[in-house]
Scaffold this motif. Structure first.
Motif, mmCIF file in Angstrom:
data_model
loop_
_atom_site.group_PDB
_atom_site.id
_atom_site.type_symbol
_atom_site.label_atom_id
_atom_site.label_comp_id
_atom_site.label_asym_id
_atom_site.label_seq_id
_atom_site.Cartn_x
_atom_site.Cartn_y
_atom_site.Cartn_z
ATOM 1 N N LYS A 213 8.761 -29.433 0.292
ATOM 2 C CA LYS A 213 10.000 -29.660 -0.434
ATOM 3 C C LYS A 213 9.712 -30.621 -1.576
ATOM 4 N N LEU A 214 10.263 -30.338 -2.768
ATOM 5 C CA LEU A 214 10.084 -31.194 -3.931
ATOM 6 C C LEU A 214 11.366 -31.979 -4.192
ATOM 7 N N ASP A 215 11.222 -33.267 -4.430
ATOM 8 C CA ASP A 215 12.386 -34.121 -4.676
ATOM 9 C C ASP A 215 13.122 -33.718 -5.952
ATOM 10 N N SER A 216 14.449 -33.818 -5.924
ATOM 11 C CA SER A 216 15.280 -33.630 -7.112
ATOM 12 C C SER A 216 15.439 -34.955 -7.836
ATOM 13 N N SER A 217 15.769 -34.907 -9.143
ATOM 14 C CA SER A 217 15.929 -36.149 -9.893
ATOM 15 C C SER A 217 16.617 -35.900 -11.220
ATOM 16 N N PHE A 218 17.197 -36.973 -11.789
ATOM 17 C CA PHE A 218 17.682 -36.960 -13.163
ATOM 18 C C PHE A 218 16.536 -37.381 -14.082
ATOM 19 N N LYS B 215 9.115 -36.801 -13.048
ATOM 20 C CA LYS B 215 8.186 -36.910 -11.924
ATOM 21 C C LYS B 215 8.888 -36.456 -10.651
ATOM 22 N N THR B 216 8.107 -36.061 -9.662
ATOM 23 C CA THR B 216 8.648 -35.630 -8.380
ATOM 24 C C THR B 216 7.629 -35.911 -7.292
ATOM 25 N N THR B 217 8.072 -35.828 -6.052
ATOM 26 C CA THR B 217 7.184 -35.983 -4.905
ATOM 27 C C THR B 217 7.275 -34.742 -4.044
ATOM 28 N N ALA B 218 6.130 -34.144 -3.762
ATOM 29 C CA ALA B 218 6.068 -32.995 -2.862
ATOM 30 C C ALA B 218 5.876 -33.521 -1.438
ATOM 31 N N LYS B 219 6.813 -33.186 -0.560
ATOM 32 C CA LYS B 219 6.752 -33.634 0.830
ATOM 33 C C LYS B 219 6.449 -32.443 1.726
ATOM 34 N N LEU B 220 5.341 -32.532 2.464
ATOM 35 C CA LEU B 220 4.859 -31.418 3.276
ATOM 36 C C LEU B 220 5.041 -31.727 4.760
ATOM 37 N N VAL C 13 17.132 -32.070 -12.327
ATOM 38 C CA VAL C 13 16.067 -31.113 -11.984
ATOM 39 C C VAL C 13 15.975 -30.960 -10.466
ATOM 40 N N TRP C 14 15.967 -29.692 -10.029
ATOM 41 C CA TRP C 14 15.682 -29.422 -8.635
ATOM 42 C C TRP C 14 14.828 -28.156 -8.541
ATOM 43 N N TYR C 15 14.313 -27.873 -7.336
ATOM 44 C CA TYR C 15 13.325 -26.817 -7.170
ATOM 45 C C TYR C 15 13.724 -25.879 -6.035
#
Length: 242
Positions: free
Chosen positions: A173-178, A206-211, A141-143
């Motif tokens: 930016k939202l983190d990508s993950s499996f 789950k993901t982390t939004a980094k601003l 998953v990526w954004y």
């Protein structure tokens, strides 16, 4: 005509339609339809990580539902086992403020890309019209197109004591993950080619939004928010076997 010949011809006539419907080794199936994503979400408070670590008390966010066009391609290893690739038009999600961020309303939007590969097991015999199935697999998953609203940008600027938003900006930016994919559904074959399928998938995600906030083009603060999305995804598709 002997009795044996008559019995053989009768058996072939009886099996013919069923055999034509059979899902067997080497068959391919293409499907397209409605994909609905329902996040079972929760979030951690927005937290500044620089220049000084600080938590925005009571802050939170909620991700809305989304609809898109789903696509899948299935290859039958044999009449029971199949491999399936799933993708589709990236759905657009809206993020709304909760708690102390509630008055802002919409915080931002993003598109989610999540192609998946599944191993599926079909119950009943290959020639059956109605076949339940279960599947398990993984997705990456990526954004993209991550945009923050003016309301959120203004609130962050105000909290940091920055000049009007025309002179400051915040990007995210939202983190990508499996992530794993758990799947169950049913398929119905109308004729040798056309059918329908309905499934429900669950993705523990789950993901982390980094601003990053800048003033006059210079980075002045970083913050982040952790999100659990855990979407449930019903999928209704028309299928074509070839």
């Amino acid at each position: 005509m002997t009795k044996t010949t008559i019995l053989v011809l009768a058996a072939v006539a009886a099996l013919g339609p069923g055999s034509a419907l059979a899902q067997k080794a080497g068959d391919w199936q293409l499907g397209a339809g409605w994909l609905h994503l329902i996040p079972q979400d929760s979030s951690k408070p927005l937290t500044f990580t620089s220049p000084v670590a600080a938590v925005v008390p009571g802050s939170g966010a909620k991700v809305g539902n989304s609809d898109t066009l789903g696509l899948h391609l299935t290859y039958f290893i044999d009449s029971q086992w199949a491999l399936e690739g799933v993708l589709g038009v990236p759905p657009k999600f809206k993020l709304d403020g909760q708690g102390t961020l509630g008055p802002i309303g919409e915080l931002g939007t993003a598109r989610q890309w999540s192609p998946a590969l599944l191993a599926k097991y079909y119950f009943n015999e290959g020639q059956a019209k109605f076949r339940p199935y279960i599947g398990i697999g993984a997705t990456y998953v990526w954004y993209s197109d991550v945009n923050l609203t003016r309301g959120l940008q203004g609130a962050l600027a105000s909290r940091l004591g920055l000049p009007p938003s025309a002179l400051s900006a915040t990007t995210a930016k939202l983190d990508s993950s499996f992530a794993a994919v758990l799947n169950a559904g049913v398929a119905y074959q109308f004729d040798p080619h056309w059918g329908m399928a309905f499934s429900v998938s669950y993705i523990p995600l789950k993901t982390t939004a980094k601003l990053t906030t800048t003033a006059r083009g210079i980075p002045v603060a970083n913050s982040e928010a952790r999100l659990k999305l855990n979407p449930i995804a019903p999928y209704l598709a028309v299928t074509y076997k070839f």
